[in-house]
Design a protein around this motif. Structure first.
Motif, PDB file in Angstrom:
ATOM      1  N   UNK A  52       0.793  -1.264   0.067  1.00 61.78           N
ATOM      2  CA  UNK A  52       0.132   0.085  -0.065  1.00 61.78           C
ATOM      3  C   UNK A  52       0.953   1.212   0.042  1.00 61.78           C
ATOM      4  N   UNK A  53       0.576   2.123  -0.770  1.00 60.99           N
ATOM      5  CA  UNK A  53       1.381   3.344  -1.149  1.00 60.99           C
ATOM      6  C   UNK A  53       0.730   4.554  -0.852  1.00 60.99           C
ATOM      7  N   UNK A  54       1.078   5.323   0.388  1.00 64.29           N
ATOM      8  CA  UNK A  54       0.328   6.347   0.773  1.00 64.29           C
ATOM      9  C   UNK A  54       0.483   7.598   0.138  1.00 64.29           C
ATOM     10  N   UNK A  55      -0.029   8.707   0.605  1.00 70.09           N
ATOM     11  CA  UNK A  55      -0.119  10.161  -0.317  1.00 70.09           C
ATOM     12  C   UNK A  55       1.623  10.648  -0.018  1.00 70.09           C
ATOM     13  N   UNK A  56       2.169  10.239   1.118  1.00 67.23           N
ATOM     14  CA  UNK A  56       3.552  10.788   1.132  1.00 67.23           C
ATOM     15  C   UNK A  56       4.487   9.946   0.717  1.00 67.23           C
ATOM     16  N   UNK A  57       4.161   8.763  -0.249  1.00 68.32           N
ATOM     17  CA  UNK A  57       5.297   8.072  -0.751  1.00 68.32           C
ATOM     18  C   UNK A  57       5.713   6.749   0.121  1.00 68.32           C
ATOM     19  N   UNK A  58       5.072   6.703   1.446  1.00 64.32           N
ATOM     20  CA  UNK A  58       5.445   5.562   2.269  1.00 64.32           C
ATOM     21  C   UNK A  58       4.932   4.412   1.635  1.00 64.32           C
ATOM     22  N   UNK A  59       5.495   3.078   1.819  1.00 62.91           N
ATOM     23  CA  UNK A  59       5.069   1.795   1.290  1.00 62.91           C
ATOM     24  C   UNK A  59       5.028   1.155   2.608  1.00 62.91           C
ATOM     25  N   UNK A  79     -10.408  -4.957  -9.908  1.00 61.81           N
ATOM     26  CA  UNK A  79     -10.176  -4.272 -11.299  1.00 61.81           C
ATOM     27  C   UNK A  79      -8.551  -4.504 -11.628  1.00 61.81           C
ATOM     28  N   UNK A  80      -7.706  -5.111 -11.154  1.00 60.32           N
ATOM     29  CA  UNK A  80      -6.314  -5.073 -11.381  1.00 60.32           C
ATOM     30  C   UNK A  80      -5.654  -6.398 -10.462  1.00 60.32           C
ATOM     31  N   UNK A  81      -4.755  -6.810 -11.306  1.00 59.25           N
ATOM     32  CA  UNK A  81      -3.805  -8.019 -10.667  1.00 59.25           C
ATOM     33  C   UNK A  81      -2.628  -7.414 -10.024  1.00 59.25           C
ATOM     34  N   UNK A  82      -2.509  -5.920 -10.086  1.00 60.30           N
ATOM     35  CA  UNK A  82      -1.475  -5.545  -9.424  1.00 60.30           C
ATOM     36  C   UNK A  82      -1.555  -5.546  -7.857  1.00 60.30           C
ATOM     37  N   UNK A  83      -0.250  -6.111  -7.307  1.00 57.87           N
ATOM     38  CA  UNK A  83      -0.352  -6.101  -5.764  1.00 57.87           C
ATOM     39  C   UNK A  83      -0.033  -4.438  -5.055  1.00 57.87           C
ATOM     40  N   UNK A  84       0.263  -3.722  -5.774  1.00 55.96           N
ATOM     41  CA  UNK A  84       0.669  -2.161  -5.411  1.00 55.96           C
ATOM     42  C   UNK A  84      -0.349  -1.542  -5.539  1.00 55.96           C
ATOM     43  N   UNK A  85      -0.914  -0.951  -4.354  1.00 52.41           N
ATOM     44  CA  UNK A  85      -2.323  -0.099  -4.423  1.00 52.41           C
ATOM     45  C   UNK A  85      -2.079   1.229  -3.839  1.00 52.41           C
ATOM     46  N   UNK A  86      -2.133   2.329  -4.645  1.00 51.80           N
ATOM     47  CA  UNK A  86      -1.884   3.705  -4.071  1.00 51.80           C
ATOM     48  C   UNK A  86      -3.158   4.208  -3.297  1.00 51.80           C
ATOM     49  N   UNK A  87      -3.003   4.928  -2.082  1.00 49.84           N
ATOM     50  CA  UNK A  87      -4.002   5.426  -1.750  1.00 49.84           C
ATOM     51  C   UNK A  87      -3.915   6.875  -1.346  1.00 49.84           C
ATOM     52  N   UNK A  89      -5.265   9.588  -0.508  1.00 46.70           N
ATOM     53  CA  UNK A  89      -6.193  10.557   0.399  1.00 46.70           C
ATOM     54  C   UNK A  89      -5.713   9.973   1.752  1.00 46.70           C
ATOM     55  N   UNK A  90      -4.684   9.279   2.063  1.00 47.89           N
ATOM     56  CA  UNK A  90      -4.301   8.888   3.426  1.00 47.89           C
ATOM     57  C   UNK A  90      -2.955   9.013   3.602  1.00 47.89           C
ATOM     58  N   UNK A  91      -2.266   9.521   4.657  1.00 50.93           N
ATOM     59  CA  UNK A  91      -0.779   9.710   4.757  1.00 50.93           C
ATOM     60  C   UNK A  91      -0.344   8.455   5.702  1.00 50.93           C
ATOM     61  N   UNK A  92       1.022   8.320   5.496  1.00 52.28           N
ATOM     62  CA  UNK A  92       1.747   7.147   6.001  1.00 52.28           C
ATOM     63  C   UNK A  92       1.225   6.952   7.755  1.00 52.28           C
ATOM     64  N   UNK A  93       1.637   8.110   8.224  1.00 59.73           N
ATOM     65  CA  UNK A  93       1.335   8.224   9.848  1.00 59.73           C
ATOM     66  C   UNK A  93      -0.046   7.446  10.218  1.00 59.73           C
ATOM     67  N   UNK A  94      -0.953   7.897   9.358  1.00 61.94           N
ATOM     68  CA  UNK A  94      -2.460   7.189   9.765  1.00 61.94           C
ATOM     69  C   UNK A  94      -2.641   6.097   9.214  1.00 61.94           C
ATOM     70  N   UNK A  95      -2.305   5.599   8.115  1.00 62.59           N
ATOM     71  CA  UNK A  95      -2.269   4.455   7.573  1.00 62.59           C
ATOM     72  C   UNK A  95      -1.472   3.409   8.479  1.00 62.59           C
TER      73      UNK A  95
END
Length: 218
Positions: A52-59, A79-87, A89-95
């Motif tokens: 999961x990739x947050x809006x501040x680039x953290x994975x 909708x996709x077979x990718x295992x990398x998912x950007x979110x 609207x959420x930053x890393x600390x919150x996620x």
């Protein structure tokens, strides 16, 4: 008469081995084939690690079971077979806190009933959720609420709502509404339009909060 249904999942054409005893036999084979393949794909994803990739680039490498709790992640995976998912609207600390919540319950959180019947969280929540909410108050909870809504994570949304509702719980005490208003600096009653909007977004308030607020004020 013995009946056989055989599926070859790697065949480009749907295998159509069936008997006349099956109503809509071709369709039955095709739809069952699709269902089984969908189930197997879902199980495969749940056993994978998602990034999961947050809006501040953290994975964040997270357990694939998170899709069972997040409608957004589940829909994205359909909708996709990718295992990398950007979110975005959420930053890393919150996620990070979202992941902690999921891990705390081993991706199977408890569900609580609403509306609440007391303001005492210790009488509503289990010890795990009580400890999880310890750092939060009504002011600093908003980023977590926003993340839960964006991720469509119902169990976490409900937990946050219960925390907020405990601050505004008025019960049946005649002075309850005034105490809540004083505590949160509320001076004027809600207008009809504001009340309707609040009830629309939070239907569980119907059994107390807003209606009692205006009733006490008249």
């Amino acid at each position: 008469t013995m009946m056989y249904i055989v599926f070859f999942f790697n065949d480009t054409a749907t295998t159509e081995i069936y008997t006349e005893q099956i109503v809509g036999s071709v369709r039955c084979v095709q739809e069952t084939d699709i269902y089984i393949q969908t189930y197997l794909i879902r199980m495969e994803v749940e056993n994978k690690v998602l990034t999961i990739i947050t809006n501040d680039g953290k994975k964040f490498d997270v357990d694939g079971r998170i899709q069972k709790l997040s409608g957004l992640i589940q829909t994205t995976l359909q909708d996709t077979q990718e295992t990398e998912i950007p979110i975005p609207d959420v930053d890393g600390d919150v996620f990070q806190k979202v992941v902690e919540y999921c891990q705390l319950h081993d991706y199977n959180p408890r569900h609580y009933k609403k509306p609440i019947v007391t303001k005492e969280l210790s009488e509503i929540l289990d010890t795990k959720d009580l400890k999880f909410l310890e750092p939060y108050n009504i002011e600093n909870l908003k980023p977590l609420v926003d993340a839960a809504v964006y991720l469509d994570m119902k169990s976490l949304q409900d937990l946050c709502v219960i925390r907020i509702a405990s601050e505004f719980f008025v019960g049946h005490a005649p002075t309850g509404v005034q105490e809540v208003m004083k505590r949160h600096g509320i001076k004027d009653e809600l207008g009809l339009q504001e009340e309707e909007e609040l009830l629309k977004k939070n239907p569980w308030l119907n059994e107390g909060g807003v209606q009692a607020l205006n009733k006490q004020h008249h």
